[in-house]
Design a protein around this motif. Structure first.
Motif, mmCIF file in Angstrom:
data_model
loop_
_atom_site.group_PDB
_atom_site.id
_atom_site.type_symbol
_atom_site.label_atom_id
_atom_site.label_comp_id
_atom_site.label_asym_id
_atom_site.label_seq_id
_atom_site.Cartn_x
_atom_site.Cartn_y
_atom_site.Cartn_z
ATOM 1 N N PRO A 39 0.836 -1.193 0.000
ATOM 2 C CA PRO A 39 0.000 0.000 0.000
ATOM 3 C C PRO A 39 0.872 1.245 0.000
ATOM 4 C CG PRO A 39 0.056 -0.977 2.183
ATOM 5 C CD PRO A 39 0.849 -1.874 1.286
ATOM 6 N N LEU A 40 0.417 2.291 -0.689
ATOM 7 C CA LEU A 40 1.183 3.531 -0.715
ATOM 8 C C LEU A 40 0.314 4.712 -1.094
ATOM 9 C CD1 LEU A 40 1.675 3.841 -4.042
ATOM 10 C CD2 LEU A 40 3.460 2.223 -3.544
ATOM 11 N N ASN A 41 0.794 5.903 -0.752
ATOM 12 C CA ASN A 41 0.157 7.138 -1.209
ATOM 13 C C ASN A 41 0.628 7.385 -2.627
ATOM 14 O OD1 ASN A 41 0.925 8.069 2.011
ATOM 15 N ND2 ASN A 41 -1.177 7.964 1.354
ATOM 16 N N PHE A 42 -0.216 8.030 -3.425
ATOM 17 C CA PHE A 42 0.099 8.219 -4.838
ATOM 18 C C PHE A 42 -0.618 9.431 -5.371
ATOM 19 C CE2 PHE A 42 -3.927 6.161 -4.804
ATOM 20 C CZ PHE A 42 -4.591 6.640 -5.916
ATOM 21 N N ALA A 43 -0.198 9.862 -6.531
ATOM 22 C CA ALA A 43 -0.899 10.932 -7.247
ATOM 23 C C ALA A 43 -0.991 10.565 -8.717
ATOM 24 C CB ALA A 43 -0.170 12.265 -7.084
ATOM 25 N N TRP A 44 -2.118 10.885 -9.305
ATOM 26 C CA TRP A 44 -2.331 10.769 -10.752
ATOM 27 C C TRP A 44 -2.001 12.131 -11.331
ATOM 28 C CZ3 TRP A 44 -3.533 7.522 -14.676
ATOM 29 C CH2 TRP A 44 -4.089 8.067 -15.838
ATOM 30 N N TYR A 45 -1.078 12.165 -12.266
ATOM 31 C CA TYR A 45 -0.710 13.444 -12.867
ATOM 32 C C TYR A 45 -0.334 13.219 -14.321
ATOM 33 C CZ TYR A 45 1.566 17.915 -13.676
ATOM 34 O OH TYR A 45 1.908 19.141 -14.198
ATOM 35 N N ILE A 49 0.980 7.575 -12.809
ATOM 36 C CA ILE A 49 0.924 7.438 -11.355
ATOM 37 C C ILE A 49 2.314 7.766 -10.824
ATOM 38 C CG2 ILE A 49 0.709 5.783 -9.444
ATOM 39 C CD1 ILE A 49 -1.979 6.288 -10.716
ATOM 40 N N TYR A 50 2.337 8.579 -9.770
ATOM 41 C CA TYR A 50 3.597 8.906 -9.094
ATOM 42 C C TYR A 50 3.478 8.545 -7.619
ATOM 43 C CZ TYR A 50 5.223 11.779 -13.019
ATOM 44 O OH TYR A 50 5.647 12.223 -14.250
ATOM 45 N N PHE A 51 4.578 8.062 -7.047
ATOM 46 C CA PHE A 51 4.661 7.894 -5.599
ATOM 47 C C PHE A 51 6.103 8.132 -5.175
ATOM 48 C CE2 PHE A 51 5.219 3.587 -7.274
ATOM 49 C CZ PHE A 51 6.307 3.097 -6.558
ATOM 50 N N HIS A 52 6.281 8.432 -3.896
ATOM 51 C CA HIS A 52 7.638 8.667 -3.395
ATOM 52 C C HIS A 52 8.053 7.509 -2.509
ATOM 53 C CE1 HIS A 52 6.640 9.755 0.782
ATOM 54 N NE2 HIS A 52 5.524 10.251 0.244
ATOM 55 N N LYS A 112 10.723 15.316 -10.713
ATOM 56 C CA LYS A 112 10.551 15.015 -9.291
ATOM 57 C C LYS A 112 9.718 16.102 -8.615
ATOM 58 C CE LYS A 112 14.023 12.784 -7.073
ATOM 59 N NZ LYS A 112 15.370 12.507 -6.547
ATOM 60 N N VAL A 113 10.002 17.354 -8.939
ATOM 61 C CA VAL A 113 9.256 18.474 -8.359
ATOM 62 C C VAL A 113 7.792 18.419 -8.796
ATOM 63 C CG1 VAL A 113 9.001 20.990 -8.368
ATOM 64 C CG2 VAL A 113 11.259 19.964 -8.020
ATOM 65 N N LEU A 114 7.530 18.134 -10.077
ATOM 66 C CA LEU A 114 6.144 18.004 -10.549
ATOM 67 C C LEU A 114 5.410 16.913 -9.773
ATOM 68 C CD1 LEU A 114 6.513 18.281 -14.434
ATOM 69 C CD2 LEU A 114 5.443 19.932 -12.900
ATOM 70 N N ALA A 115 6.066 15.780 -9.564
ATOM 71 C CA ALA A 115 5.450 14.671 -8.838
ATOM 72 C C ALA A 115 5.187 15.049 -7.386
ATOM 73 C CB ALA A 115 6.337 13.432 -8.923
ATOM 74 N N ALA A 118 2.267 17.356 -7.171
ATOM 75 C CA ALA A 118 1.001 16.631 -7.341
ATOM 76 C C ALA A 118 0.629 15.894 -6.049
ATOM 77 C CB ALA A 118 1.107 15.647 -8.512
ATOM 78 N N LEU A 119 1.601 15.290 -5.399
ATOM 79 C CA LEU A 119 1.345 14.600 -4.130
ATOM 80 C C LEU A 119 0.906 15.586 -3.050
ATOM 81 C CD1 LEU A 119 4.331 12.148 -4.323
ATOM 82 C CD2 LEU A 119 1.965 11.442 -3.988
ATOM 83 N N MET A 120 1.585 16.731 -2.944
ATOM 84 C CA MET A 120 1.225 17.728 -1.934
ATOM 85 C C MET A 120 -0.168 18.295 -2.183
ATOM 86 S SD MET A 120 3.576 17.799 0.309
ATOM 87 C CE MET A 120 3.113 19.266 1.199
ATOM 88 N N LYS A 121 -0.500 18.550 -3.431
ATOM 89 C CA LYS A 121 -1.835 19.090 -3.742
ATOM 90 C C LYS A 121 -2.924 18.081 -3.385
ATOM 91 C CE LYS A 121 -0.260 22.264 -7.269
ATOM 92 N NZ LYS A 121 0.025 22.445 -8.673
#
Length: 180
Positions: A39-45, A49-52, A112-115, A118-121
Motif C-alpha cells: 500500500p502507498l500514497n500516490f498521485a495521478w498526474y 501514477i507517481y509515488f515517493h 521530481k518536483v512536478l510529482a 502533485a502529491l502535496m496538492k
C-alpha cells in the motif's frame, strides 16, 4: 472482465476515482518470483501514477528486477447489511481501478518536483509549501508508472440502492457507510 455491466468505461470517472482514493496498492514481482503488494500514497498526474519512496529498498529492488507492475486503488462506498433471515443478501458497494504499466525511478529534478507538487496538492490541499531543497530532492525517490492499461470496475447495486450509492458518491462525505 467477466461481467461487462460492472466495467467503468468513462475515463473521467477513472481519473476522479484515482484523485479521490488516498491509498493505492503496488503489485510487483521480486527476484525470488514471489508477487508482492504494497500500500502507498500516490498521485495521478498527466496520465501517470507517481509515488515517493526511499532510494533503496524492496520496492525499488523489485522494480529494478521487473519494471512491469500492477497498481490498484478502490473506493469503498457502502456496506449493505443482509437480512437476519438471509445474510447472503449483504452487499459491498465500491468502485475500483486496476492499472498495468511500467515503473521507473525518476531522476530528472524537474519531474521530481512536478510529482511532489502533485502529491502535496492531493494530500495537503490548500496548504502552501516552500520550494523543495536540492538536498531533500537528492535523497527522495520518486517512481513513475507509465500506464499501459487501465480498467475500472464498480458495484453500485440496483434500483433504489444504486441511487443511494450515486448520491453518496456525489455528496463527497466520508465513505464507506452502512446501509440497512
Amino acid at each position: 472482465m467477466r461481467k461487462a455491466n460492472k466495467r467503468i468505461t468513462d475515463f473521467t470517472l477513472l481519473v476522479e476515482l484515482l484523485n479521490r482514493c488516498h491509498v493505492g496498492r503496488l503489485g510487483t514481482v521480486g527476484r525470488d518470483g514471489w508477487p508482492m503488494v504494497k500500500p502507498l500514497n500516490f498521485a495521478w498526474y498527466e496520465g501517470r501514477i507517481y509515488f515517493h519512496c526511499a532510494l533503496e529498498g524492496e520496492k525499488l529492488d523489485e522494480i529494478r528486477h521487473e519494471e512491469r507492475v500492477c497498481f490498484e486503488a478502490d473506493l469503498p462506498i457502502a456496506y449493505v447489511k443482509g437480512a437476519p433471515e438471509n445474510p447472503c443478501r449483504a452487499e459491498y458497494l465500491y468502485r475500483s481501478v486496476i492499472i498495468r504499466g511500467r515503473a521507473r525511478l525518476v531522476t530528472e529534478p524537474a519531474e521530481k518536483v512536478l510529482a511532489l507538487d502533485a502529491l502535496m496538492k492531493k494530500y495537503e490541499p490548500g496548504v502552501p509549501f516552500a520550494p523543495y531543497r536540492e538536498e531533500k530532492l537528492a535523497i527522495t525517490g520518486i517512481v513513475r508508472i507509465d500506464v499501459e492499461e487501465m480498467v475500472g470496475k464498480e458495484e453500485l447495486g440496483k434500483g433504489e440502492l444504486r441511487e443511494k450509492a450515486l448520491a453518496l458518491l456525489a455528496g463527497g462525505g466520508s465513505l464507506p457507510v452502512v446501509l440497512e
